[in-house]
Design a protein around this motif. Structure first.
Motif: not given
Length: 351
Positions: A44-48, A280-285, A289-293
């Motif tokens: 689960l990820q908090n959205i708003e 996650c390679l975290c390149q470009g877009n 969501n900054k989780t690394g996966y």
């Protein structure tokens, strides 16, 4: 908020959830309002945060879409509705329940007619693919896919069914609910409200001249008994169990009351699995969501029921000595070596 704004807000929540690969959308009630959460890649990820007034209006709006009673907030309700995002049709299942902070709603998102995966797509290595195909190529017998909730069991079952099906064979599925619609396959939704349970549907299906049967889940002794006997009378039976691994699947069926000699003869193979998050390679877009996966794949242990395993089942053993095969832990270590994930993620899913 006026009706148009609420309608737009509901569409926005569902569309964003779907485009972010959310499997579920949660409206979690708190004292001062609602916390919107998406379940992405199993977590689960908090959205708003949504005000209580707006949250109640959104929930009522979704209830209307699902043909639920908007005045009933104390008793649980279930419903569903269709929704389209671009060219994709989504089947959305609604569940509500009353809590100490108010009504909670969860939406589960199913893409209609999703692309079926190959065994390689699922994450099986070549050795595992070969072992699984060998099981499926047998003329009859029961093959189980096991793991906890959300471990991808249904996806694997459908990959197996897609591998097996052709126009010369009669394959029938019994599910709660049907998640994938397949051409040239008879599919049945169980409905306990009218007495159409897994055991009742299974008995009826056995009179429909089936070559193979997919049972969404074995939940009780009655279903297990009928499934095992069907596997002994010339049918391929595919199903799932909520157990941790291959050994616990055998013990669960024995504890349900299945005769050991029948189980040893009917059971042909077990696949245990988990889903892990890919690094996650975290390149470009970046979509992580900054989780690394980002996105998931599977790890598997595949156990053919050999003569040695049969003998141990009949002997009543509770701790088995297997022939050589890759365990879930060994399969996970292979994924780490390949750089697909890391030890932190493996410890999370196997702990």
């Amino acid at each position: 908020m006026i009706g148009l704004e609420i309608s737009t807000k509901v569409k926005d929540i569902i569309t964003k959830g779907y485009l972010n690969n959310a499997s579920d959308i949660h409206f979690h009630p708190e004292k001062s309002g609602y916390r919107l959460k998406y379940r992405i890649d199993g977590l689960l990820q908090n959205i708003e945060f949504i005000s209580r007034e707006e949250g109640l209006l959104i929930i009522s709006s979704i209830k209307v879409l699902g043909k639920l009673d908007i005045s009933q907030r104390r008793l649980p309700q279930d419903g569903s509705f269709k929704y389209r995002v671009g060219d994709d049709e989504i089947d959305i299942r609604i569940s509500t329940v009353n809590t100490i902070n108010g009504e909670k709603m969860v939406l589960r998102l199913f893409k209609e007619n999703p692309t079926l995966k190959t065994f390689k797509d699922l994450g099986m290595n070549k050795k595992q693919q070969k072992a699984f195909e060998k099981m499926l190529n047998l003329k009859s017998g029961m093959i189980l896919v096991v793991g906890p909730t959300g471990s991808g069991k249904t996806t694997t079952l459908y990959a197996a069914l897609n591998y097996l099906k052709d126009s010369t064979k009669n394959f029938i599925t019994i599910e709660d609910p049907v998640e994938y619609q397949l051409e040239d396959v008879t599919q049945i939704n169980i409905d306990p409200k009218i007495g159409l349970t897994f055991p009742n549907a299974l008995r009826a299906v056995l009179r429909q001249d089936p070559d193979g049967i997919l049972i969404g889940e074995i939940r009780d002794r009655e279903t297990a008994e009928i499934a095992v006997r069907a596997s002994l009378t010339g049918h391929i039976v595919l199903s799932t169990l909520h157990t941790e691994n291959c050994q616990s699947a055998i013990l669960r069926l024995v504890d349900m009351g299945i005769e050991r000699y029948l189980l040893a003869e009917g059971l042909k193979g077990i696949v245990a699995q988990r889903l892990f998050r890919l690094k996650c390679l975290c390149q470009g877009n970046c979509f992580c969501n900054k989780t690394g996966y980002y996105k998931r794949s599977g790890i598997f242990e595949i156990l053919p029921i050999t003569e040695s395993v049969k003998a141990q089942i009949i002997q009543g053993k509770r701790q088995f000595n297997w022939d050589t095969y890759d365990t879930l832990k060994e399969s996970a270590e292979e994924k780490v070596k390949e750089g697909l994930t890391d030890l932190k993620e493996i410890y999370r899913i196997l702990d």
